[in-house]
Design an enzyme around this catalytic site. Structure first.
Site, PDB file in Angstrom:
ATOM      1  N   GLU A 145      41.416  46.096  54.936  1.00 51.62           N
ATOM      2  CA  GLU A 145      41.407  47.097  53.860  1.00 51.62           C
ATOM      3  C   GLU A 145      41.953  48.447  54.289  1.00 51.62           C
ATOM      4  O   GLU A 145      42.596  49.148  53.512  1.00 51.62           O
ATOM      5  CB  GLU A 145      39.981  47.278  53.309  1.00 51.62           C
ATOM      6  CG  GLU A 145      39.472  46.131  52.457  1.00 51.62           C
ATOM      7  CD  GLU A 145      38.748  45.059  53.254  1.00 51.62           C
ATOM      8  OE1 GLU A 145      38.969  44.973  54.486  1.00 51.62           O
ATOM      9  OE2 GLU A 145      37.971  44.306  52.652  1.00 51.62           O
ATOM     10  N   GLY A 189      37.969  40.827  50.987  1.00 51.11           N
ATOM     11  CA  GLY A 189      36.913  40.191  50.198  1.00 51.11           C
ATOM     12  C   GLY A 189      36.761  38.714  50.512  1.00 51.11           C
ATOM     13  O   GLY A 189      35.684  38.136  50.313  1.00 51.11           O
ATOM     14  N   ALA A 223      40.386  40.773  47.715  1.00 47.28           N
ATOM     15  CA  ALA A 223      40.437  41.202  46.319  1.00 47.28           C
ATOM     16  C   ALA A 223      41.896  41.214  45.875  1.00 47.28           C
ATOM     17  O   ALA A 223      42.804  41.385  46.695  1.00 47.28           O
ATOM     18  CB  ALA A 223      39.829  42.590  46.198  1.00 47.28           C
ATOM     19  N   GLU A 277      34.551  38.667  53.439  1.00 49.44           N
ATOM     20  CA  GLU A 277      33.204  39.014  52.949  1.00 49.44           C
ATOM     21  C   GLU A 277      32.573  37.836  52.215  1.00 49.44           C
ATOM     22  O   GLU A 277      31.372  37.596  52.324  1.00 49.44           O
ATOM     23  CB  GLU A 277      33.294  40.247  52.032  1.00 49.44           C
ATOM     24  CG  GLU A 277      33.631  41.519  52.798  1.00 49.44           C
ATOM     25  CD  GLU A 277      33.973  42.689  51.885  1.00 49.44           C
ATOM     26  OE1 GLU A 277      34.825  42.519  50.989  1.00 49.44           O
ATOM     27  OE2 GLU A 277      33.395  43.777  52.063  1.00 49.44           O
TER      28      GLU A 277
HETATM   29  C1  HXC Z   1      47.051  39.850  45.248  1.00 53.64           C
HETATM   30  C2  HXC Z   1      48.030  38.463  46.790  1.00 53.64           C
HETATM   31  C3  HXC Z   1      47.040  38.803  47.751  1.00 53.64           C
HETATM   32  C4  HXC Z   1      46.027  39.714  47.355  1.00 53.64           C
HETATM   33  C5  HXC Z   1      48.434  37.434  48.636  1.00 53.64           C
HETATM   34  N1  HXC Z   1      48.868  37.613  47.383  1.00 53.64           N
HETATM   35  N2  HXC Z   1      47.329  38.133  48.880  1.00 53.64           N
HETATM   36  N3  HXC Z   1      48.020  38.989  45.557  1.00 53.64           N
HETATM   37  N4  HXC Z   1      46.077  40.211  46.098  1.00 53.64           N
HETATM   38  N5  HXC Z   1      45.025  40.077  48.161  1.00 53.64           N
HETATM   39  C6  HXC Z   1      50.035  37.047  46.733  1.00 53.64           C
HETATM   40  C7  HXC Z   1      51.314  37.707  47.186  1.00 53.64           C
HETATM   41  O1  HXC Z   1      51.544  38.899  46.496  1.00 53.64           O
HETATM   42  C8  HXC Z   1      52.323  36.639  46.847  1.00 53.64           C
HETATM   43  O2  HXC Z   1      52.601  36.688  45.478  1.00 53.64           O
HETATM   44  C9  HXC Z   1      51.570  35.352  47.129  1.00 53.64           C
HETATM   45  O3  HXC Z   1      50.189  35.685  47.085  1.00 53.64           O
HETATM   46  C10 HXC Z   1      51.856  34.790  48.505  1.00 53.64           C
HETATM   47  O4  HXC Z   1      51.651  35.817  49.447  1.00 53.64           O
HETATM   48  P1  HXC Z   1      52.602  36.056  50.699  1.00 53.64           P
HETATM   49  O5  HXC Z   1      52.296  37.386  51.249  1.00 53.64           O
HETATM   50  O6  HXC Z   1      54.009  35.777  50.329  1.00 53.64           O
HETATM   51  O7  HXC Z   1      52.108  34.881  51.651  1.00 53.64           O
HETATM   52  P2  HXC Z   1      52.055  34.817  53.240  1.00 53.64           P
HETATM   53  O8  HXC Z   1      53.373  35.289  53.831  1.00 53.64           O
HETATM   54  O9  HXC Z   1      51.576  33.451  53.566  1.00 53.64           O
HETATM   55  O10 HXC Z   1      50.951  35.897  53.683  1.00 53.64           O
HETATM   56  C11 HXC Z   1      49.613  35.663  53.320  1.00 53.64           C
HETATM   57  C12 HXC Z   1      48.760  36.923  53.589  1.00 53.64           C
HETATM   58  C13 HXC Z   1      49.381  38.134  52.832  1.00 53.64           C
HETATM   59  C14 HXC Z   1      48.732  37.246  55.097  1.00 53.64           C
HETATM   60  C15 HXC Z   1      47.362  36.610  53.134  1.00 53.64           C
HETATM   61  O11 HXC Z   1      49.623  37.739  51.493  1.00 53.64           O
HETATM   62  C16 HXC Z   1      48.497  39.333  52.818  1.00 53.64           C
HETATM   63  O12 HXC Z   1      48.461  40.120  53.785  1.00 53.64           O
HETATM   64  N6  HXC Z   1      47.777  39.542  51.715  1.00 53.64           N
HETATM   65  C17 HXC Z   1      46.919  40.736  51.525  1.00 53.64           C
HETATM   66  C18 HXC Z   1      45.666  40.635  52.337  1.00 53.64           C
HETATM   67  C19 HXC Z   1      44.769  41.855  52.168  1.00 53.64           C
HETATM   68  O13 HXC Z   1      45.199  43.001  52.396  1.00 53.64           O
HETATM   69  N7  HXC Z   1      43.523  41.632  51.719  1.00 53.64           N
HETATM   70  C20 HXC Z   1      42.572  42.733  51.460  1.00 53.64           C
HETATM   71  C21 HXC Z   1      42.599  43.125  49.996  1.00 53.64           C
HETATM   72  S1  HXC Z   1      41.464  44.425  49.636  1.00 53.64           S
HETATM   73  P3  HXC Z   1      54.105  36.598  44.887  1.00 53.64           P
HETATM   74  O14 HXC Z   1      53.924  36.891  43.436  1.00 53.64           O
HETATM   75  O15 HXC Z   1      54.925  37.600  45.635  1.00 53.64           O
HETATM   76  O16 HXC Z   1      54.513  35.171  45.182  1.00 53.64           O
HETATM   77  C22 HXC Z   1      39.937  43.716  49.588  1.00 53.64           C
HETATM   78  C23 HXC Z   1      38.711  44.610  49.409  1.00 53.64           C
HETATM   79  C24 HXC Z   1      38.707  45.452  48.219  1.00 53.64           C
HETATM   80  O17 HXC Z   1      39.767  42.553  49.719  1.00 53.64           O
HETATM   81  C25 HXC Z   1      37.481  46.361  48.234  1.00 53.64           C
HETATM   82  C26 HXC Z   1      37.249  47.068  46.930  1.00 53.64           C
HETATM   83  C27 HXC Z   1      36.045  47.975  46.917  1.00 53.64           C
END
Ligand code: HXC
Length: 256
Positions: free
Chosen positions: A130, A107, A64, A110
Site C-alpha cells: 500500500e 487487502g 483492494a 489481509e
Molecule cells: C485493480 C488490479 C489490481 C488491483 C491487478 N489488477 N491488481 N485492478 N486493483 N489491486 C488488474 C490490472 O490492472 C490488470 O488489468 C489485470 O489485473 C492484470 O494485472 P497485471 O498487473 O497485468 O498482472 P501481473 O503482471 O501478473 O501483475 C500482478 C500484480 C500487479 C503483481 C498483482 O497487478 C499488481 O501489483 N497489482 C496491484 C497490487 C497492489 O498494489 N495491491 C494493494 C492495493 S491497496 P487490465 O485491465 O490492465 O488487464 C489495498 C489496501 C487498500 O489492498 C486499503 C484501503 C483503506
C-alpha cells in the site's frame, strides 16, 4: 457472474472461490459484499463446519480494487462501510483455511491473515504494498502482520512494500504450511475435512479462545481458556469421545 463462488466439495466443508481472474481477484466493493453475505450465511449454517477460501492459480487476491479507489476520498471510503464486510469474516465462528496461490497483496494479504490457517502454494507471494500507492493497510494489515511475524520484519514489509515468498512466509510464521501449487486447495480441503470431523463445539471454543486471548493480558486469556475448557465437559460429544476411547471404538459426534 458472481465475484465469489460457493461450492460444497465434501460433507460439512464449504469452499469459497474469489472469481475475478481478469483483475487478479482484486477486492472490488461488490466482491467484498458477496464475501460478507457468504460468511454470514455460513456462520449460521449448521451443516458447515469448516470453510476454505481461495482464489485462482495466479492470485489469491491482489488487494483492494485500485480502479475503484483512485477517485475516492475519505468520506466516501467511510460511507462504503467496509468494516462490516471484514467483521463478517473476523467474527465467523467456523474455522477458515486460506488456500493461497499466486499473489496475496494488500487487502489480499489481509484477507489471508483473517483466516485461521494459511496453506500456501510454493509460488505464493505475500505483501502489503500500500505504501507504494500513497496509502497504508486499512483492514488489519499493520496489526495482524506485526503479530504474526514481529515488529521488525513487519516494518520492513510495510515501509518498503517488499513481499515474502511462500518459503520466507513459512520461516517468518506468516503461513501454516507450504505445498506444491497444484496441491494447495486439495491440502486445504483435506485439513478442512479433518477439522470438520472433530466435535464442533470444541472446535468453535478453541478458535474463540485463541483469537480472544491474543488481545488480552495472559491471566485473562488463561481464565477464558479454563472457562471454555470446563464448559466443554457439558457437551454430549465430550461424553461420547471419552466413552469411545475407553470402549476402544471410533466416536460418533452429534455436535451437541
Ligand atoms: C485493480 C488490479 C489490481 C488491483 C491487478 N489488477 N491488481 N485492478 N486493483 N489491486 C488488474 C490490472 O490492472 C490488470 O488489468 C489485470 O489485473 C492484470 O494485472 P497485471 O498487473 O497485468 O498482472 P501481473 O503482471 O501478473 O501483475 C500482478 C500484480 C500487479 C503483481 C498483482 O497487478 C499488481 O501489483 N497489482 C496491484 C497490487 C497492489 O498494489 N495491491 C494493494 C492495493 S491497496 P487490465 O485491465 O490492465 O488487464 C489495498 C489496501 C487498500 O489492498 C486499503 C484501503 C483503506
Amino acid at each position: 457472474m458472481a465475484a465469489v463462488v460457493l461450492e460444497r466439495p465434501t460433507v460439512h466443508v464449504a469452499l469459497l472461490r474469489l472469481n475475478r481472474p481478469e483483475a487478479r481477484n482484486a477486492l472490488s466493493p461488490e466482491l467484498r459484499e458477496e464475501l460478507r453475505e457468504h460468511f454470514l450465511a455460513l456462520a449460521q449454517d449448521r451443516d458447515c463446519r469448516a470453510i476454505v477460501l481461495t482464489g485462482d492459480r495466479r492470485a489469491f487476491a491482489a488487494g483492494a480494487d485500485i480502479k475503484a479507489m483512485v477517485a475516492t476520498g475519505p468520506a466516501e471510503m467511510m460511507a462504503r462501510g467496509d468494516e462490516a464486510n471484514w467483521a463478517a469474516i473476523r467474527d465467523c465462528p467456523k474455522p477458515i483455511i486460506a488456500a493461497v496461490n499466486g499473489y496475496a497483496l494488500g487487502g489480499g494479504c489481509e484477507l489471508a491473515m483473517s483466516a485461521d490457517i494459511i496453506v500456501a502454494g510454493q509460488g505464493a507471494t505475500f505483501g502489503q504494498p500500500e505504501v507504494r500507492l500513497g496509502i497504508m493497510p486499512g483492514a488489519g494489515g499493520t496489526q495482524r502482520l506485526t503479530r504474526a511475524i514481529g515488529k521488525h520484519r513487519a516494518m520492513l514489509m510495510l515501509l518498503t512494500g517488499a513481499s515474502l515468498s511462500a518459503t520466507e512466509a513459512l520461516a517468518a510464521g506468516l503461513v501454516s504450511k507450504v505445498v506444491d501449487d497444484e496441491s494447495t486447495v486439495e491440502e486445504a480441503l483435506a485439513l478442512a475435512s479433518r477439522i470438520a470431523a472433530m466435535p464442533p463445539i470444541a472446535v468453535a471454543e478453541i478458535k474463540r479462545v485463541v483469537l480472544a486471548g491474543m488481545d488480552v493480558p495472559l491471566d485473562t486469556a488463561i481464565m477464558l481458556e479454563r472457562r471454555a475448557a470446563y464448559l466443554l465437559f457439558g457437551t454430549e460429544d465430550k461424553r461420547e469421545a471419552m466413552t469411545a476411547f475407553i470402549e476402544k471404538r471410533s466416536p460418533v459426534f452429534s455436535g451437541t
